[in-house]
Design a protein around this motif. Sequence first.
Motif, short mmCIF file in Angstrom:
data_model
loop_
_atom_site.label_atom_id
_atom_site.label_comp_id
_atom_site.label_asym_id
_atom_site.label_seq_id
_atom_site.Cartn_x
_atom_site.Cartn_y
_atom_site.Cartn_z
N LEU A 115 44.00 30.80 45.47
CA LEU A 115 44.78 31.95 45.01
C LEU A 115 43.96 33.23 44.89
CD1 LEU A 115 46.90 30.18 42.25
CD2 LEU A 115 47.67 30.96 44.50
N ILE A 116 42.67 33.13 45.02
CA ILE A 116 41.81 34.31 44.87
C ILE A 116 41.96 35.20 46.11
CG2 ILE A 116 39.44 35.12 44.66
CD1 ILE A 116 38.83 32.47 43.19
N PRO A 117 42.36 36.46 45.91
CA PRO A 117 42.54 37.35 47.06
C PRO A 117 41.21 37.76 47.67
CG PRO A 117 42.96 38.53 45.01
CD PRO A 117 42.72 37.09 44.65
N ASP A 118 41.24 38.13 48.94
CA ASP A 118 40.04 38.56 49.66
C ASP A 118 39.31 39.68 48.95
OD1 ASP A 118 40.25 36.76 51.75
OD2 ASP A 118 41.30 38.17 53.06
N ARG A 119 40.06 40.62 48.37
CA ARG A 119 39.41 41.77 47.75
C ARG A 119 38.60 41.41 46.52
NH1 ARG A 119 44.99 43.21 46.09
NH2 ARG A 119 45.01 43.07 43.84
N ALA A 120 38.69 40.16 46.06
CA ALA A 120 37.86 39.72 44.94
C ALA A 120 36.38 39.78 45.30
CB ALA A 120 38.24 38.31 44.51
N ALA A 121 36.08 39.78 46.59
CA ALA A 121 34.69 39.89 47.04
C ALA A 121 34.08 41.24 46.64
CB ALA A 121 34.62 39.72 48.55
N GLU A 122 34.93 42.20 46.31
CA GLU A 122 34.46 43.53 45.93
C GLU A 122 34.16 43.64 44.43
OE1 GLU A 122 37.55 46.14 47.26
OE2 GLU A 122 37.52 45.29 49.27
N LEU A 123 34.46 42.60 43.66
CA LEU A 123 34.20 42.65 42.22
C LEU A 123 32.71 42.72 41.94
CD1 LEU A 123 36.72 39.93 40.97
CD2 LEU A 123 36.92 42.40 40.72
N SER A 124 32.37 43.40 40.87
CA SER A 124 30.97 43.49 40.48
C SER A 124 30.48 42.13 39.99
CB SER A 124 30.80 44.52 39.36
OG SER A 124 31.41 44.04 38.17
N ASP A 125 29.16 41.97 39.94
CA ASP A 125 28.59 40.72 39.43
C ASP A 125 29.04 40.46 38.00
OD1 ASP A 125 27.29 40.32 41.83
OD2 ASP A 125 25.35 41.03 41.11
N GLN A 126 29.17 41.51 37.23
CA GLN A 126 29.60 41.38 35.84
C GLN A 126 31.05 40.85 35.77
OE1 GLN A 126 29.52 45.05 33.63
NE2 GLN A 126 29.65 44.02 31.66
N CYS A 127 31.90 41.36 36.62
CA CYS A 127 33.29 40.88 36.65
C CYS A 127 33.36 39.43 37.10
CB CYS A 127 34.14 41.76 37.56
SG CYS A 127 34.47 43.39 36.89
N VAL A 128 32.60 39.08 38.11
CA VAL A 128 32.57 37.70 38.60
C VAL A 128 32.11 36.77 37.47
CG1 VAL A 128 31.46 36.09 40.19
CG2 VAL A 128 32.25 38.32 41.01
N ALA A 129 31.07 37.16 36.76
CA ALA A 129 30.58 36.35 35.65
C ALA A 129 31.65 36.19 34.57
CB ALA A 129 29.32 36.97 35.06
N ALA A 130 32.39 37.25 34.29
CA ALA A 130 33.46 37.18 33.28
C ALA A 130 34.55 36.19 33.71
CB ALA A 130 34.05 38.56 33.05
N VAL A 131 34.93 36.23 34.97
CA VAL A 131 35.96 35.31 35.47
C VAL A 131 35.45 33.87 35.40
CG1 VAL A 131 37.29 34.62 37.50
CG2 VAL A 131 37.08 37.04 36.91
N VAL A 132 34.22 33.65 35.82
CA VAL A 132 33.64 32.30 35.78
C VAL A 132 33.60 31.78 34.34
CG1 VAL A 132 31.51 30.97 36.14
CG2 VAL A 132 32.33 32.54 37.91
N ASN A 133 33.19 32.63 33.42
CA ASN A 133 33.14 32.22 32.01
C ASN A 133 34.54 31.89 31.49
OD1 ASN A 133 30.36 32.34 31.67
ND2 ASN A 133 30.41 34.51 31.16
N LEU A 134 35.53 32.66 31.88
CA LEU A 134 36.90 32.39 31.46
C LEU A 134 37.38 31.04 31.99
CD1 LEU A 134 39.62 33.17 30.19
CD2 LEU A 134 40.13 34.40 32.31
#
Length: 66
Positions: free
Chosen positions: A36-55
């Motif tokens: 379900l993760i859209p392609d544009r998720a590749a543009e997220l910052s490292d901080q945002c990626v870490a937040a999603v992973v933690n969630l």
Amino acid sequence: MTAIATALDVTEETVLLAAGASLGLKTGTRSRLVMLIPDRAAELSDQCVAAVVNLVRALCAIQDAV
């Protein structure tokens, strides 16, 4: 397939795998969440990626406790 993927904001691969799964074909072991993760998720910052992973980890921990 491209139009469907664009309308749903998912990758073409996701549409293809979903179509195969709906026909009863074995499509692999990718989780529903990953698909379900859209392609544009590749543009997220490292901080945002870490937040999603933690969630996701926190939600999995809650699920495991139930």
